[in-house]
Design a protein around this motif. Structure first.
Motif, PDB file in Angstrom:
ATOM      1  N   THR A   1       0.868  -1.185   0.000  1.00 24.84           N
ATOM      2  CA  THR A   1       0.000   0.000   0.000  1.00 24.84           C
ATOM      3  C   THR A   1       0.905   1.236   0.000  1.00 24.84           C
ATOM      4  OG1 THR A   1      -0.062  -0.107   2.403  1.00 24.84           O
ATOM      5  CG2 THR A   1      -1.897  -1.117   1.237  1.00 24.84           C
TER       6      THR A   1
ATOM      7  N   ASP B   1      -6.765   0.725   0.909  1.00 23.19           N
ATOM      8  CA  ASP B   1      -5.603   1.241   0.192  1.00 23.19           C
ATOM      9  C   ASP B   1      -5.900   2.633  -0.387  1.00 23.19           C
ATOM     10  OD1 ASP B   1      -3.377   1.684  -1.253  1.00 23.19           O
ATOM     11  OD2 ASP B   1      -3.550  -0.077  -2.558  1.00 23.19           O
TER      12      ASP B   1
ATOM     13  N   THR C   1      -2.803   3.498   4.187  1.00 21.92           N
ATOM     14  CA  THR C   1      -4.198   3.039   4.295  1.00 21.92           C
ATOM     15  C   THR C   1      -4.960   3.975   5.214  1.00 21.92           C
ATOM     16  OG1 THR C   1      -3.613   1.630   6.139  1.00 21.92           O
ATOM     17  CG2 THR C   1      -3.600   0.593   3.964  1.00 21.92           C
TER      18      THR C   1
END
Lengths: 291, 547
Positions: A71, A81, A75
């Motif tokens: 990611t 994401d 996040t």
């Protein structure tokens, strides 16, 4: 001897070439085009780069950017994401931008054309309706419409179109009023061309350049309106949209600023690209306006 | 030509144009001398560089795009190109002054006439307010403005076009300049006013002994006013010499062609058409433009544009409608094509009253009466290709598009344009070519009557001659009936079998062109005819191919 009047001049380059040469002169407009291309590319490749549902959990919540390679932009508080949200959000923003702009321009052109071309009581009636819409602030009307229609993305798009047609209508009306007195319109009338053909085939093509330029402004506005709605929690929760992301990131603004800031930057750059694009179009389509 | 001291000497003047223009130099090697007390006419068609030469003398070129590349300009022996901008400012308006083409735009609409003259005096004359005002009023008096004191306090829109030009002349002469540059000063005026202004310039110039550089495209005006003539073509000086010599025995082929293009004032022999059926008949036409004005803006007087007008046009005949601006001649052309609704009266095309038609019947009737417009650029839709412009009418009347387009290409040939013109847009053509497209568009409908509203007044004289010739050819070949509206009596003399002379919306005289020209009955017609510039000068050579 004098040169004969019937000798033709050498042919001129096609309009598109001329248009591109004029557009290219404006550096900022090229930047706008570049940004716009990136947004379109993001929207097109969202499924390839980030397969799967952007709303699914992708990692531990509130991962900062550049920490986990899975990611890259981090996040949010539910572990979604952010990069995927940005890519899929580009789709929603463009979709709403294009569709709402088409709706508002379509309504604006019809109302503006009728009232500018016919004048008289048609003009009076249509302009009073336009003014009624204009007296209510855009966003308040939008909130009301969404409250009535519901938060589905189709309704949101339609509502944005319905609140933003007044300015194009007035602009088209002004263009038509100046163009309808021109001799080529008289010439078409004199040929027995019907009013519908005169409006759409004679006058409208000549009124298009300013409409196209203004469309870019409406596009930027539509994206902002959608974001504002989502920020207030009135966006469609079934889609990842930049406005939704900011709205949710607001709750963790002090601890995880990036949740709101990254989609915010995306909105700023997209709206900027449309503004620059519009300016470039204006230079290219109305070359005589400057200087 | 009282004395021969040169006021202005231009030597080998070359003015460069920016890259990408149609030619590298706007002017190349221009030589000319203006002596004091002399009027030198700079003649040329549009694009010949005549206005730029005035700009170069005044140092008012749009630099750096357009700039003087070589040569010298000497004013009273002083090199104007070498002095500073500050020194030039002292000369401009004071020693050299300019009269512009359009007096309405050259005057500031927000200020009174007096204020604007005073502005010039404030800049260049020492003296108190009262002295300046007295001088301004004296100048207004000298340009023969009726009631100079009230004109001093008037705004530009409150006085007529001719008076505005007089004010401009008063402004330019109030400091007794040594050189006056007049850039087409009478082009925007009616003939009768034009003659008065030309006389005025002549008279004042003789009193002051100043040199005049007079820029014009009109050989009639040249014949009226010039001492010397310089002919320009595409920036090149092709001929120069005393006026009488250039006008009566031009040496250069270009000058010969230009002069041959000036329509002669001898009308054609009348055609015996009175036996032919009447195709267009107007009876008792009236049109009044209602006064506008609301609660606050005050009432304005209604204007009667056309008053109880009746006429008829036989098949194959050309009827000229002649008059000055404001005579209602354009209103007539718009009423008979029903682009404008008449207040009362009837227009019969082949027996059907056009004014009584319903919108649907009217659309069908439109193909019987077609129009050629004044401004060929404005009357062609800039976003349409030529072939579509011409085919548009027939398609609107139910012709199959392919057939209409094929016919449009044939028509292009008929108006002497190459078939390759079909796929181009109007901006790619010259003025004369656009007018040919306009004619082709009218012909595409195969109308019974063509109404032409000043079709050649926006064109250069050599192009004008070619378009007129085309119109006359087509009329004879296709047996067209023409209603020809014009302000130019020379043009009317070329083409019209009969003419109607209009003044203030009424017909003051009508008859066969030859007899009206030879023996005008009404005072107004006499006045019009005697005001034609250069009426005493008959162009010498008549080239058959250019006339």
């Amino acid at each position: 001897m004098t040169t004969l009047d019937t000798d033709l001049r050498p042919p001129q380059p096609p309009r598109l070439v001329v248009f591109w040469h004029r557009y290219r002169r404006n550096r900022a407009a090229l930047l706008g085009l570049f940004l716009f291309a990136i947004v379109v590319l993001m929207a097109l490749t969202a499924g390839l780069i980030e397969p799967g549902d952007p709303l699914r959990r992708a990692g531990p919540p509130l991962t900062p950017p550049f920490v986990d390679m899975a990611t890259p932009l981090g996040t949010d508080q539910l572990g979604r994401d952010i990069l995927a949200g940005i890519f899929y959000g580009a789709r929603i923003s463009l979709l709403i931008g294009v569709a709402a702009t088409l709706i508002s321009i379509a309504i604006g052109v019809v109302i503006g054309a009728l009232s500018g071309y016919f004048g008289g009581w048609v003009d009076d009636l249509l302009m009073r309706i336009t003014e009624a819409f204009q007296t209510i602030p855009n966003f308040v009307l939008l909130l009301t419409l969404v409250a009535i229609l519901g938060s589905k993305i189709e309704w949101i798009t339609l509502a944005i179109g319905l609140v933003s047609w007044t300015a194009p209508a007035r602009m088209v009306r002004a263009e038509f009023m100046s163009l309808r007195g021109r001799e080529f319109v008289d010439a078409a009338r004199n040929l027995g061309v019907t009013n519908t053909s005169i409006i759409f085939k004679e006058i409208l093509p000549n009124a298009l350049p300013p409409i196209i330029v203004y469309a870019s402004v409406i596009m930027a506005l539509a994206i902002l309106l959608e974001s504002a709605l989502a920020f207030l929690g009135l966006g469609d929760p079934n889609y990842a949209s930049w406005g939704n992301m900011i709205g949710q990131g607001r709750a963790v603004l002090r601890t995880a600023w990036y949740c709101a800031a990254i989609p915010g930057i995306a909105i700023v750059l997209t709206v900027l690209s449309f503004s620059l694009l519009g300016e470039g179009l204006n230079d290219a389509l109305n070359p005589r306006q400057k200087k | 030509m009282t004395n021969n001291t040169p006021v202005l000497e231009i030597q080998d003047l070359t003015v460069a144009l920016p890259k990408g223009a149609d030619r590298p130099f706007a002017l190349e090697g221009l030589n000319l001398t203006v002596n004091s007390g002399e009027i030198v006419c700079l003649v040329g068609e549009s694009g010949s560089g005549k206005s730029l030469s005035a700009g170069a003398v005044m140092r008012l070129l749009p630099e750096p795009d357009v700039h003087v590349a070589a040569g010298s300009i000497r004013f009273n022996g002083q090199d104007l190109l070498a002095i500073s901008e500050t020194e030039m400012k002292a000369i401009r308006g004071n020693r050299i002054s300019m009269i512009f083409q359009e007096p309405m735009t050259a005057l500031n609409p927000q200020k009174t006439v007096g204020w604007q003259i005073d502005e010039v005096l404030r800049l260049h004359m020492k003296g108190n307010r009262a002295a300046r005002k007295a001088h301004a009023i004296e100048m207004l008096n000298r340009v023969h403005i009726p009631d100079p004191v009230s004109a001093y306090n008037a705004y530009p829109h409150q006085i007529s076009g001719g008076q505005r030009q007089r004010v401009m002349i008063a402004m330019s002469l109030c400091l007794s300049p040594r050189l006056i540059i007049a850039d087409e000063p009478t082009t925007a005026l009616d003939v009768t006013t034009q003659l008065q202004i030309l006389k005025l310039i002549r008279e004042l110039q003789e009193q002051e002994g100043a040199g005049v550089l007079f820029i014009t495209h009109d050989f009639g005006v040249v014949a009226e006013i010039a001492d010397k003539v310089v002919v320009l073509r595409q920036g090149e000086m092709v001929e120069h010499g005393p006026a009488a010599e250039v006008l009566n025995s031009p040496q250069h082929p270009y000058t010969q062609a230009l002069i041959a293009s000036v329509p002669a004032l001898t009308p054609p022999p009348a055609k015996p058409v009175s036996t032919m059926p009447v195709v267009l008949k107007g009876t008792g036409l009236n049109k009044t433009f209602a006064a506008r004005g609301g609660l606050l803006s005050g009432k304005r007087k209604a204007v009667t544009a056309v008053k109880d007008l009746s006429f008829h046009l036989h098949k194959g005949e050309t009827l000229g409608v002649v008059g000055e601006s404001g005579s209602g001649k354009t209103t007539v052309s718009r009423i008979v094509t029903r682009l404008l609704e008449a207040d009362s009266g009837a227009v019969e095309v082949d027996g059907t009253d056009l004014l009584a038609c319903s919108p649907r019947e009217l659309r069908a009737m439109r193909k019987e009466i077609q129009m050629v417009f004044q401004d060929p650029m404005a009357s062609l839709n800039p976003r349409k290709r030529v072939v579509d412009l011409i085919a548009q009418g027939p398609i609107a009347h139910g012709e199959k598009p392919e057939k209409a387009r094929a016919r449009a290409r044939d028509l292009l040939e008929l108006v002497e344009l190459s078939p390759s013109a079909a796929t181009r847009f109007p901006h790619e053509f010259s003025g004369g070519q656009r007018q040919r497209i306009g004619i082709a568009r009218a012909l595409a409908m195969e109308p019974k009557v063509i109404v032409a509203d000043e079709p050649v007044s926006a064109l250069d004289v050599s192009v004008q001659a070619q378009v007129l010739k085309l119109l006359a050819d087509l009329r004879d070949r296709m047996d067209l009936s023409l209603l020809f509206v014009t302000h130019d009596l020379r043009v009317a003399a070329q083409l019209c079998d009969r003419i109607i002379v209009m003044q203030k919306g009424e017909i003051v005289e009508q008859g066969e062109t030859a007899s009206v020209f030879a023996d005008p009955k009404h005072e107004y017609t006499q006045n019009l005819l005697s005001s034609i510039p250069g009426r005493d000068w008959t162009p010498p050579t008549r080239n058959t191919d250019a006339a």
